[in-house]
Design a protein around this motif. Structure first.
Motif, short mmCIF file in Angstrom:
data_model
loop_
_atom_site.label_atom_id
_atom_site.label_comp_id
_atom_site.label_asym_id
_atom_site.label_seq_id
_atom_site.Cartn_x
_atom_site.Cartn_y
_atom_site.Cartn_z
N ARG A 69 0.65 -0.96 0.21
CA ARG A 69 0.36 0.12 -0.18
C ARG A 69 0.96 2.13 0.05
NH1 ARG A 69 -5.77 -0.25 2.98
NH2 ARG A 69 -5.88 -2.75 3.28
N ASP A 70 1.93 1.47 0.71
CA ASP A 70 2.52 2.20 0.81
C ASP A 70 3.88 2.15 -0.02
OD1 ASP A 70 4.47 4.18 1.63
OD2 ASP A 70 4.33 3.81 3.60
N SER A 71 4.81 3.55 -1.13
CA SER A 71 5.01 3.58 -2.35
C SER A 71 6.66 3.48 -0.95
CB SER A 71 5.47 4.15 -3.15
OG SER A 71 4.21 3.69 -4.01
N ALA A 103 6.21 -2.56 -10.21
CA ALA A 103 6.25 -4.36 -9.72
C ALA A 103 7.81 -4.70 -9.98
CB ALA A 103 5.43 -4.85 -10.74
N ALA A 104 7.86 -5.30 -9.49
CA ALA A 104 8.93 -6.78 -9.40
C ALA A 104 9.00 -8.13 -8.99
CB ALA A 104 10.01 -6.69 -8.11
N THR A 105 9.73 -9.44 -9.82
CA THR A 105 9.21 -10.67 -9.80
C THR A 105 10.63 -11.31 -9.15
OG1 THR A 105 8.09 -9.84 -11.18
CG2 THR A 105 8.52 -12.17 -11.33
N PRO A 132 0.31 2.31 -4.75
CA PRO A 132 -0.10 3.62 -5.49
C PRO A 132 1.12 3.77 -6.77
CG PRO A 132 0.75 3.17 -3.02
CD PRO A 132 1.04 1.73 -3.79
N ARG A 133 1.71 3.33 -6.71
CA ARG A 133 1.69 2.81 -8.49
C ARG A 133 0.92 2.85 -9.90
NH1 ARG A 133 4.87 6.18 -11.16
NH2 ARG A 133 6.55 4.30 -12.15
N VAL A 134 0.78 1.19 -9.47
CA VAL A 134 0.01 0.95 -10.32
C VAL A 134 -1.49 1.93 -9.99
CG1 VAL A 134 -2.66 -0.49 -9.97
CG2 VAL A 134 0.07 -1.47 -9.33
N GLU A 191 -3.99 0.32 -20.27
CA GLU A 191 -3.68 0.45 -20.88
C GLU A 191 -1.63 -0.35 -21.03
OE1 GLU A 191 -1.66 2.47 -24.87
OE2 GLU A 191 -3.51 1.31 -25.01
N SER A 192 -1.40 0.42 -19.62
CA SER A 192 0.55 0.76 -19.30
C SER A 192 0.37 -0.50 -18.29
CB SER A 192 0.09 2.01 -18.80
OG SER A 192 0.47 3.01 -19.79
N LEU A 193 -0.73 -0.42 -17.35
CA LEU A 193 -0.52 -1.79 -16.00
C LEU A 193 -0.87 -2.87 -17.62
CD1 LEU A 193 -0.51 -2.55 -13.57
CD2 LEU A 193 -3.44 -2.32 -13.88
N GLU A 194 -1.28 -2.66 -18.35
CA GLU A 194 -1.42 -4.42 -19.41
C GLU A 194 0.59 -5.03 -18.98
OE1 GLU A 194 -3.45 -7.23 -21.91
OE2 GLU A 194 -4.13 -5.46 -21.96
N LEU A 195 0.21 -3.39 -20.13
CA LEU A 195 2.19 -4.05 -20.85
C LEU A 195 3.30 -3.52 -19.48
CD1 LEU A 195 4.61 -3.58 -22.60
CD2 LEU A 195 4.59 -1.45 -21.78
N ILE A 196 3.09 -3.89 -17.72
CA ILE A 196 3.43 -4.10 -16.82
C ILE A 196 3.28 -5.53 -16.61
CG2 ILE A 196 4.16 -3.50 -14.45
CD1 ILE A 196 3.34 -0.27 -15.64
N TYR A 197 2.31 -6.02 -16.85
CA TYR A 197 1.92 -7.03 -16.15
C TYR A 197 2.75 -8.01 -17.20
CZ TYR A 197 -0.20 -11.03 -14.36
OH TYR A 197 -1.50 -12.35 -13.34
#
Length: 141
Positions: free
Chosen positions: A37-39, A54-56, A72-74, A80-86
């Protein structure tokens, strides 16, 4: 981030997981999502990373992966950007076993720029998959 915002961002990611894990052949993997929840408290490999979405982490030997999400960054990402990140994070899962690292997280051949190359490859592949993605109807036999 309040509870409603937290749940809304988790739901956005869960929808992407429902779409992309079967397409990528990762539905049989143990996938863990870590929600932050907290960046200011988000870290990557122990280092503060408040500007990272995100980090994997992957253990390909056991088909296990964890994606950590800086919610918070999500929330700042359009769909569209979130899908690219995912999909980019899924690419890290797919290519992780190509790493040949020593105990100090360096490539055995001495190259120190391996992660920069992996990031470019994951971005390239994610964009390619997004361009070629078509809705697929899955039927169970």
């Amino acid at each position: 981030m309040n509870d409603a915002e937290y749940e809304a961002q988790k739901e956005r990611i869960n929808k992407l997981a429902s779409k992309w894990l079967p397409i990528m052949g990762l539905a049989d993997w143990t996938m863990v999502e870590a929600w932050h929840r907290d960046s200011g408290e988000f870290t990557v490999d122990g280092s503060p990373s408040h500007d990272v979405t995100a980090a994997t982490k992957v253990d390909w030997r056991y088909m296990w992966a964890e994606i950590s999400w800086n919610l918070p960054r999500v929330a700042e990402q359009d769909d569209e950007s979130l899908e690219l990140i995912y999909v980019h994070e899924l690419m890290h899962i797919m290519v992780d076993e190509t790493r040949d690292l020593t105990g100090d997280h360096k490539l055995r051949d001495g190259r120190e720029d391996w992660l920069a190359h992996e990031e470019r490859v994951c971005t390239f592949l994610a964009k390619a998959f997004l361009r070629t993605s078509v809705p697929v109807e899955v039927t169970m036999s």
